[in-house]
Write a protein that holds these residues in place. Sequence first.
Motif, PDB file in Angstrom:
ATOM      1  N   LEU A  14       0.823  -1.207   0.000  1.00  0.00           N
ATOM      2  CA  LEU A  14       0.000   0.000   0.000  1.00  0.00           C
ATOM      3  C   LEU A  14       0.860   1.261   0.000  1.00  0.00           C
ATOM      4  O   LEU A  14       0.558   2.233  -0.713  1.00  0.00           O
ATOM      5  N   SER A  79      -4.730   4.477   1.478  1.00  0.00           N
ATOM      6  CA  SER A  79      -4.606   4.690   0.036  1.00  0.00           C
ATOM      7  C   SER A  79      -5.937   4.473  -0.681  1.00  0.00           C
ATOM      8  O   SER A  79      -6.153   5.013  -1.769  1.00  0.00           O
ATOM      9  N   SER A  80      -6.845   3.707  -0.072  1.00  0.00           N
ATOM     10  CA  SER A  80      -8.161   3.498  -0.685  1.00  0.00           C
ATOM     11  C   SER A  80      -8.957   4.794  -0.773  1.00  0.00           C
ATOM     12  O   SER A  80      -9.892   4.897  -1.570  1.00  0.00           O
ATOM     13  N   SER A  81      -8.586   5.768   0.057  1.00  0.00           N
ATOM     14  CA  SER A  81      -9.314   7.042   0.034  1.00  0.00           C
ATOM     15  C   SER A  81      -9.189   7.731  -1.323  1.00  0.00           C
ATOM     16  O   SER A  81     -10.098   8.463  -1.738  1.00  0.00           O
ATOM     17  N   VAL A  83      -9.183   6.243  -4.233  1.00  0.00           N
ATOM     18  CA  VAL A  83     -10.167   5.606  -5.105  1.00  0.00           C
ATOM     19  C   VAL A  83     -11.562   6.105  -4.767  1.00  0.00           C
ATOM     20  O   VAL A  83     -12.359   6.439  -5.650  1.00  0.00           O
ATOM     21  N   PHE A  84     -11.872   6.158  -3.468  1.00  0.00           N
ATOM     22  CA  PHE A  84     -13.192   6.635  -3.049  1.00  0.00           C
ATOM     23  C   PHE A  84     -13.395   8.096  -3.444  1.00  0.00           C
ATOM     24  O   PHE A  84     -14.506   8.504  -3.804  1.00  0.00           O
ATOM     25  N   GLY A 170      -3.266  -1.027  -7.790  1.00  0.00           N
ATOM     26  CA  GLY A 170      -4.553  -0.428  -7.446  1.00  0.00           C
ATOM     27  C   GLY A 170      -5.674  -1.455  -7.444  1.00  0.00           C
ATOM     28  O   GLY A 170      -6.616  -1.356  -6.658  1.00  0.00           O
ATOM     29  N   ARG A 171      -5.548  -2.451  -8.312  1.00  0.00           N
ATOM     30  CA  ARG A 171      -6.576  -3.508  -8.365  1.00  0.00           C
ATOM     31  C   ARG A 171      -6.360  -4.553  -7.266  1.00  0.00           C
ATOM     32  O   ARG A 171      -7.291  -5.240  -6.865  1.00  0.00           O
ATOM     33  N   PHE A 174      -6.990  -3.200  -2.486  1.00  0.00           N
ATOM     34  CA  PHE A 174      -8.225  -3.306  -1.704  1.00  0.00           C
ATOM     35  C   PHE A 174      -8.593  -4.764  -1.406  1.00  0.00           C
ATOM     36  O   PHE A 174      -8.880  -5.100  -0.250  1.00  0.00           O
ATOM     37  N   ASN A 239      -5.675   4.330   7.699  1.00  0.00           N
ATOM     38  CA  ASN A 239      -4.903   3.170   7.259  1.00  0.00           C
ATOM     39  C   ASN A 239      -5.011   2.040   8.285  1.00  0.00           C
ATOM     40  O   ASN A 239      -4.195   1.917   9.202  1.00  0.00           O
ATOM     41  N   ASN A 270     -15.749   0.683   5.065  1.00  0.00           N
ATOM     42  CA  ASN A 270     -16.158   0.450   3.681  1.00  0.00           C
ATOM     43  C   ASN A 270     -17.672   0.475   3.529  1.00  0.00           C
ATOM     44  O   ASN A 270     -18.185   0.990   2.534  1.00  0.00           O
TER      45      ASN A 270
END
Length: 285
Positions: A14, A79-81, A83-84, A170-171, A174, A239, A270
Amino acid sequence: MNTIWIVLPILTLLMFQLGMELDRASFRRVVRRPGAVAAGLAGQLLLLPLIAFGVALAFRLPPLFFLGLMLIACCPGGSSSNVFSMLAKGDVALSVTLTALSSIITLFTIPAVMSLATRFAATHSDMAIHLPTGRLFLQNIVLQFLPMAAGALYRHRCPQRAERLHALLGRIAFPALMLLAALFFLQYADTILRHLGRLGMAAAALILLAMLGGALLSRMLRTGRKARRTIVIEVGMQNAAQAIAIASSPLIFDSPQMAIPAIVYALMMNVILLAYLKTLRGTAR
């Protein structure tokens, strides 16, 4: 099976992915858009630990769960933030900047805040809880800063390869985090299910209050709609992998029970953020 050996590669992955998103423009935005950056960082670094402290006291969490919730609030944005933020039609560039800056600043703030939290927990319980601050700082450097620096260097040296690798990671990132949550859940299912009601409500309260706080800060500083959506997401998504790594690390707390709030938080985070995205789409119609 010790989950720390699953957490470490996921966290490294990540942070390396985040490093590949960084360039000089990411840090120039601090000067160009000080209001939006200030709102996001104030929400993450100042407001969130205060909210977590209040929530933990309100729900009367046991010492290890109290520290676990505080640890989540001390960690940088996930790091998912990014994408969101993209899915919310927010300011993705601002999201990357906030995630990067919080990841660097929390190298110093996590030991400071957790030292205070540990003292508070030890004072108000019969448990002997010790925080090895030097080891915590060293682990964060190795697992957080160095992978970020390596990712940024790789992007600088091999921009085209970095673009392809970033898309691949990136894929993977998550699903890897969700796999970690699932494995941890299976390993500690009895403890998690026994405390799921209280921890679930505490995690939900932390996320919702953090998102509300981010929205209020962005309105106070008049950041604009796109930036406001990003700040809401950045303050609401921390995180969880790093919190699990610190809690379960043999070098620091060595407490899988302290990591349980981060697992519950990751699941609630999520669910709530997906509901937030759905709400945004509904209001756009």
